[in-house]
Design a protein around this motif. Structure first.
Motif, PDB file in Angstrom:
ATOM      1  N   ALA A   1      -4.237  22.775  18.301  1.00  0.00           N
ATOM      2  CA  ALA A   1      -3.388  22.300  19.395  1.00  0.00           C
ATOM      3  C   ALA A   1      -3.290  23.328  20.518  1.00  0.00           C
ATOM      4  CB  ALA A   1      -1.998  21.964  18.865  1.00  0.00           C
ATOM      5  N   PHE A   2      -3.197  24.598  20.166  1.00  0.00           N
ATOM      6  CA  PHE A   2      -3.169  25.635  21.196  1.00  0.00           C
ATOM      7  C   PHE A   2      -4.525  25.765  21.883  1.00  0.00           C
ATOM      8  CE2 PHE A   2       0.662  27.232  18.955  1.00  0.00           C
ATOM      9  CZ  PHE A   2       1.496  27.397  20.065  1.00  0.00           C
ATOM     10  N   GLU A   3      -5.587  25.725  21.117  1.00  0.00           N
ATOM     11  CA  GLU A   3      -6.918  25.835  21.718  1.00  0.00           C
ATOM     12  C   GLU A   3      -7.177  24.732  22.734  1.00  0.00           C
ATOM     13  OE1 GLU A   3      -9.526  27.936  18.120  1.00  0.00           O
ATOM     14  OE2 GLU A   3      -9.572  25.764  18.372  1.00  0.00           O
ATOM     15  N   ARG A   4      -6.679  23.541  22.449  1.00  0.00           N
ATOM     16  CA  ARG A   4      -6.991  22.377  23.286  1.00  0.00           C
ATOM     17  C   ARG A   4      -5.885  22.050  24.286  1.00  0.00           C
ATOM     18  NH1 ARG A   4     -10.673  18.475  19.487  1.00  0.00           N
ATOM     19  NH2 ARG A   4     -11.924  20.159  18.573  1.00  0.00           N
ATOM     20  N   ASN A   5      -4.974  22.975  24.459  1.00  0.00           N
ATOM     21  CA  ASN A   5      -3.901  22.835  25.439  1.00  0.00           C
ATOM     22  C   ASN A   5      -2.972  21.660  25.131  1.00  0.00           C
ATOM     23  OD1 ASN A   5      -2.504  23.774  27.702  1.00  0.00           O
ATOM     24  ND2 ASN A   5      -3.543  22.340  29.070  1.00  0.00           N
ATOM     25  N   GLY A   6      -2.804  21.370  23.856  1.00  0.00           N
ATOM     26  CA  GLY A   6      -1.799  20.389  23.464  1.00  0.00           C
ATOM     27  C   GLY A   6      -0.405  20.981  23.539  1.00  0.00           C
ATOM     28  N   ILE A   7      -0.297  22.273  23.223  1.00  0.00           N
ATOM     29  CA  ILE A   7       0.950  23.022  23.346  1.00  0.00           C
ATOM     30  C   ILE A   7       0.627  24.389  23.924  1.00  0.00           C
ATOM     31  CG2 ILE A   7       2.422  21.903  21.620  1.00  0.00           C
ATOM     32  CD1 ILE A   7       1.385  23.792  19.537  1.00  0.00           C
ATOM     33  N   GLN A   8       1.658  25.061  24.415  1.00  0.00           N
ATOM     34  CA  GLN A   8       1.470  26.353  25.061  1.00  0.00           C
ATOM     35  C   GLN A   8       2.539  27.336  24.579  1.00  0.00           C
ATOM     36  OE1 GLN A   8       1.760  25.409  29.258  1.00  0.00           O
ATOM     37  NE2 GLN A   8      -0.286  24.456  29.326  1.00  0.00           N
ATOM     38  N   LEU A   9       2.377  28.592  24.975  1.00  0.00           N
ATOM     39  CA  LEU A   9       3.361  29.628  24.667  1.00  0.00           C
ATOM     40  C   LEU A   9       3.672  30.374  25.959  1.00  0.00           C
ATOM     41  CD1 LEU A   9       4.081  32.772  23.975  1.00  0.00           C
ATOM     42  CD2 LEU A   9       4.994  31.062  22.408  1.00  0.00           C
ATOM     43  N   HIS A  10       4.929  30.317  26.375  1.00  0.00           N
ATOM     44  CA  HIS A  10       5.305  30.933  27.638  1.00  0.00           C
ATOM     45  C   HIS A  10       6.326  32.050  27.448  1.00  0.00           C
ATOM     46  CE1 HIS A  10       3.409  28.211  30.641  1.00  0.00           C
ATOM     47  NE2 HIS A  10       3.374  27.406  29.588  1.00  0.00           N
ATOM     48  N   GLN A  11       6.097  33.153  28.162  1.00  0.00           N
ATOM     49  CA  GLN A  11       7.085  34.204  28.294  1.00  0.00           C
ATOM     50  C   GLN A  11       7.677  34.116  29.698  1.00  0.00           C
ATOM     51  OE1 GLN A  11       5.692  38.165  27.433  1.00  0.00           O
ATOM     52  NE2 GLN A  11       5.826  37.864  25.221  1.00  0.00           N
ATOM     53  N   VAL A  12       8.995  34.079  29.777  1.00  0.00           N
ATOM     54  CA  VAL A  12       9.691  34.000  31.060  1.00  0.00           C
ATOM     55  C   VAL A  12      10.644  35.190  31.157  1.00  0.00           C
ATOM     56  CG1 VAL A  12      11.171  32.622  32.556  1.00  0.00           C
ATOM     57  CG2 VAL A  12       9.540  31.483  31.035  1.00  0.00           C
ATOM     58  N   LEU A  13      10.494  35.957  32.231  1.00  0.00           N
ATOM     59  CA  LEU A  13      11.333  37.130  32.460  1.00  0.00           C
ATOM     60  C   LEU A  13      12.342  36.823  33.564  1.00  0.00           C
ATOM     61  CD1 LEU A  13      11.938  40.173  32.000  1.00  0.00           C
ATOM     62  CD2 LEU A  13      10.205  40.658  33.748  1.00  0.00           C
ATOM     63  N   ALA A  14      13.612  37.066  33.287  1.00  0.00           N
ATOM     64  CA  ALA A  14      14.672  36.764  34.251  1.00  0.00           C
ATOM     65  C   ALA A  14      15.694  37.890  34.277  1.00  0.00           C
ATOM     66  CB  ALA A  14      15.353  35.441  33.893  1.00  0.00           C
ATOM     67  N   THR A  15      16.501  37.917  35.334  1.00  0.00           N
ATOM     68  CA  THR A  15      17.576  38.897  35.446  1.00  0.00           C
ATOM     69  C   THR A  15      18.918  38.204  35.646  1.00  0.00           C
ATOM     70  OG1 THR A  15      17.236  39.067  37.847  1.00  0.00           O
ATOM     71  CG2 THR A  15      16.141  40.714  36.453  1.00  0.00           C
ATOM     72  N   HIS A  16      19.963  38.904  35.233  1.00  0.00           N
ATOM     73  CA  HIS A  16      21.336  38.486  35.531  1.00  0.00           C
ATOM     74  C   HIS A  16      21.751  39.256  36.773  1.00  0.00           C
ATOM     75  CE1 HIS A  16      25.839  38.346  34.196  1.00  0.00           C
ATOM     76  NE2 HIS A  16      25.623  37.667  35.308  1.00  0.00           N
ATOM     77  N   ASN A  17      21.779  38.604  37.890  1.00  0.00           N
ATOM     78  CA  ASN A  17      22.076  39.278  39.144  1.00  0.00           C
ATOM     79  C   ASN A  17      23.551  39.609  39.280  1.00  0.00           C
ATOM     80  OD1 ASN A  17      19.404  38.822  39.614  1.00  0.00           O
ATOM     81  ND2 ASN A  17      19.695  37.360  41.280  1.00  0.00           N
ATOM     82  N   GLY A  18      23.795  40.726  39.924  1.00  0.00           N
ATOM     83  CA  GLY A  18      25.157  41.119  40.216  1.00  0.00           C
ATOM     84  C   GLY A  18      25.603  40.555  41.552  1.00  0.00           C
ATOM     85  N   PRO A  19      26.699  41.064  42.082  1.00  0.00           N
ATOM     86  CA  PRO A  19      27.187  40.594  43.384  1.00  0.00           C
ATOM     87  C   PRO A  19      26.131  40.744  44.469  1.00  0.00           C
ATOM     88  CG  PRO A  19      28.819  41.967  42.289  1.00  0.00           C
ATOM     89  CD  PRO A  19      27.562  42.090  41.490  1.00  0.00           C
ATOM     90  N   ASP A  20      26.063  39.788  45.343  1.00  0.00           N
ATOM     91  CA  ASP A  20      25.141  39.807  46.480  1.00  0.00           C
ATOM     92  C   ASP A  20      23.668  39.826  46.055  1.00  0.00           C
ATOM     93  OD1 ASP A  20      27.354  39.912  48.259  1.00  0.00           O
ATOM     94  OD2 ASP A  20      27.469  42.079  47.951  1.00  0.00           O
ATOM     95  N   GLY A  21      23.381  39.313  44.852  1.00  0.00           N
ATOM     96  CA  GLY A  21      21.997  39.203  44.419  1.00  0.00           C
ATOM     97  C   GLY A  21      21.359  40.486  43.954  1.00  0.00           C
ATOM     98  N   VAL A  22      22.114  41.547  43.764  1.00  0.00           N
ATOM     99  CA  VAL A  22      21.552  42.820  43.323  1.00  0.00           C
ATOM    100  C   VAL A  22      21.172  42.730  41.842  1.00  0.00           C
ATOM    101  CG1 VAL A  22      22.019  45.279  42.978  1.00  0.00           C
ATOM    102  CG2 VAL A  22      22.895  44.102  45.013  1.00  0.00           C
ATOM    103  N   ASN A  23      19.943  43.101  41.523  1.00  0.00           N
ATOM    104  CA  ASN A  23      19.505  43.018  40.127  1.00  0.00           C
ATOM    105  C   ASN A  23      18.689  44.219  39.659  1.00  0.00           C
ATOM    106  OD1 ASN A  23      16.873  42.597  41.190  1.00  0.00           O
ATOM    107  ND2 ASN A  23      17.185  40.381  41.227  1.00  0.00           N
ATOM    108  N   GLY A  24      18.346  45.128  40.555  1.00  0.00           N
ATOM    109  CA  GLY A  24      17.609  46.307  40.143  1.00  0.00           C
ATOM    110  C   GLY A  24      16.147  46.072  39.852  1.00  0.00           C
ATOM    111  N   TYR A  25      15.678  44.848  40.063  1.00  0.00           N
ATOM    112  CA  TYR A  25      14.281  44.559  39.782  1.00  0.00           C
ATOM    113  C   TYR A  25      13.417  45.143  40.909  1.00  0.00           C
ATOM    114  CZ  TYR A  25      10.342  41.973  37.811  1.00  0.00           C
ATOM    115  OH  TYR A  25       9.161  41.641  37.204  1.00  0.00           O
ATOM    116  N   PRO A  26      12.316  45.831  40.582  1.00  0.00           N
ATOM    117  CA  PRO A  26      11.509  46.487  41.614  1.00  0.00           C
ATOM    118  C   PRO A  26      10.717  45.487  42.464  1.00  0.00           C
ATOM    119  CG  PRO A  26      10.435  46.676  39.481  1.00  0.00           C
ATOM    120  CD  PRO A  26      11.781  46.046  39.223  1.00  0.00           C
ATOM    121  N   LEU A  27      10.189  46.006  43.571  1.00  0.00           N
ATOM    122  CA  LEU A  27       9.397  45.143  44.450  1.00  0.00           C
ATOM    123  C   LEU A  27       8.143  44.627  43.754  1.00  0.00           C
ATOM    124  CD1 LEU A  27       9.702  47.110  47.815  1.00  0.00           C
ATOM    125  CD2 LEU A  27      10.884  45.006  47.147  1.00  0.00           C
ATOM    126  N   ARG A  28       7.565  45.464  42.887  1.00  0.00           N
ATOM    127  CA  ARG A  28       6.428  45.047  42.070  1.00  0.00           C
ATOM    128  C   ARG A  28       6.758  45.332  40.609  1.00  0.00           C
ATOM    129  NH1 ARG A  28       4.128  41.395  43.398  1.00  0.00           N
ATOM    130  NH2 ARG A  28       2.263  41.895  42.175  1.00  0.00           N
TER     131      ARG A  28
END
Length: 420
Positions: free
Chosen positions: A388-415
């Protein structure tokens, strides 16, 4: 039996099929043979058409696959999927076949003991994804035998997708690379506090503590996993840095962690519970902290959330998958900001192939530990999932997110500050 096969197939058979009555159909020199060994096996096939009936017959030993090892029936599944053409018999043909076989063949035999109750009966354990019912479902799959899992998963005791730099990497190298990738995305550093929900046997918890000096807490609904993980933490001298508790993620300490990892839990919580789930993680993540969610998904957002009959009854009761778009939307709607996503679908196919090799290598031990029926479930499930994975019946995703502080500050770098 040969008449039954001819009535439900079209064109040349890619395999040989033999019956308990001595009849056979298909090429005599076929590399793979399906042997229907008993009347009970035939009744399984007739009373639950599709993957559930075949699974019941196979798990019980009434249907045998010859030409492949039961720990890795991948090639048989590939041939059946690609080359076997099924057709529904006409009403006249169907009635004639049933009369010839006997109407008693339409009485469903008791299901094998490895099969979980159907969804409608599980309500006795509570509503879908209630705490009690989730605990029962997790126990069905994970509390099989730690010794069995040690042989199948290998020394890392990691039951999630690995990350391969090369197809030649060993499973242990790939699992360590996965943990390093997660640690890099979370920017783990000495002294930080990590919460790992659905932590399994504590692989990420121990890796973060050992390699990064992080104080890590893991929670799992499986009592067997928690006991094994705590013993491993003590063996590795990580007491004081690493800890695993037998606990629902909803009951994890309501503290402010610097980072949260969820590796293979989302599949178990139910799609309708995504808002509660991601909300609970956000509540426990400090402003500027990062969340890494690693889970299996559908290939698109149109596919049904619930799994098929075999997976639901024999592998992951009540398991549900959504498409990657739904997953990312829910993370955003919970008040987190997504910065990066990647699909590791091909890596999971390689991981499952490695697990199957381990099961083949340790087959006799695994059978002695959990029984032949359960061992066959695992071989069938892992080989089928690989395809199923080989034939794209299902996938595996990693999603990276931040909990932003006031005014959208999150400390995440430009790259990104982690290596891909």
């Amino acid at each position: 039996m040969a008449d039954v096969v001819r009535a439900v197939t079209a064109g040349p058979l890619p395999v040989r099929i033999t019956g308990y009555d001595g009849s056979a159909v298909g090429p005599s020199d076929a590399g793979i043979t399906l042997a229907i060994r008993s009347e009970r096996g035939l009744s399984y096939l007739l009373t639950a058409p599709g993957d559930l009936g075949m699974a019941r017959a196979y798990v019980s030993g009434d249907l045998a696959l010859q030409g492949v090892h039961p720990g890795d029936p991948y090639e048989a599944l590939r041939v059946l999927k690609d080359e076997l053409r099924l057709r529904p018999p006409s009403l006249t043909e169907g009635l004639a076949l049933v009369r010839g076989l006997g109407w008693e063949r339409l009485m469903p035999p008791p299901a094998p003991p490895q099969e979980a109750q159907p969804r409608w009966k599980r309500v006795m354990n509570g509503l879908r994804h209630s705490r009690v019912r989730d605990s029962t479902a997790i126990s069905h799959h994970y509390d099989v035998s730690n010794a069995f899992y040690e042989k199948v998963l290998g020394p890392s005791m990691t039951y999630t997708c690995a990350v391969f730099r090369s197809p030649d990497d060993t499973l242990e190298q790939a699992q360590a690379a996965k943990y390093d990738l997660v640690a890099g995305k979370l920017a783990l550093k000495k002294g930080m506090r990590l919460l790992d929900v659905g932590c399994g046997w504590g692989g990420m918890v121990r890796h973060a503590a050992r390699e990064y000096g992080v104080k890590a807490l893991g929670v799992t609904l499986s009592k067997a996993q928690a006991e094994w993980a705590q013993a491993a933490i003590e063996r590795e001298g990580l007491t004081g840095l690493a800890e695993v508790r037998h606990m629902d993620y909803r009951d994890a300490p309501a503290e402010q962690f610097d980072a949260i990892s969820s590796i293979g839990l989302t599949e178990h919580i139910g799609v309708r519970n995504y808002p509660t789930y991601f909300g609970a993680l956000r509540h426990r993540l400090r402003a500027g902290g990062r969340l890494l969610n690693h889970c299996i998904t559908r290939a698109d957002n149109r596919a049904p959330h619930r799994s098929g009959a075999f997976i639901d009854r024999y592998v992951f009761p009540d398991g549900e998958l959504a498409g990657p778009g739904r997953l990312i939307s829910e993370i955003h709607d919970a008040g987190l900001e997504v910065h990066h996503e990647e699909n590791l679908r091909q890596h999971y196919a390689l991981t499952l192939a490695a697990w199957c090799r381990n099961l083949v290598e340790h087959w006799d031990f695994c059978v002695s530990e959990v029984g032949a029926g359960t061992a066959r479930v695992w071989g069938l499930y892992m080989a089928g999932s690989r395809m199923a994975f080989e034939r794209n019946g299902i996938q595996l995703h990693q999603v990276l997110a931040t909990h932003n502080g006031p005014d959208g500050v999150n400390g995440y770098p430009l790259r990104p500050d982690w290596l891909p």
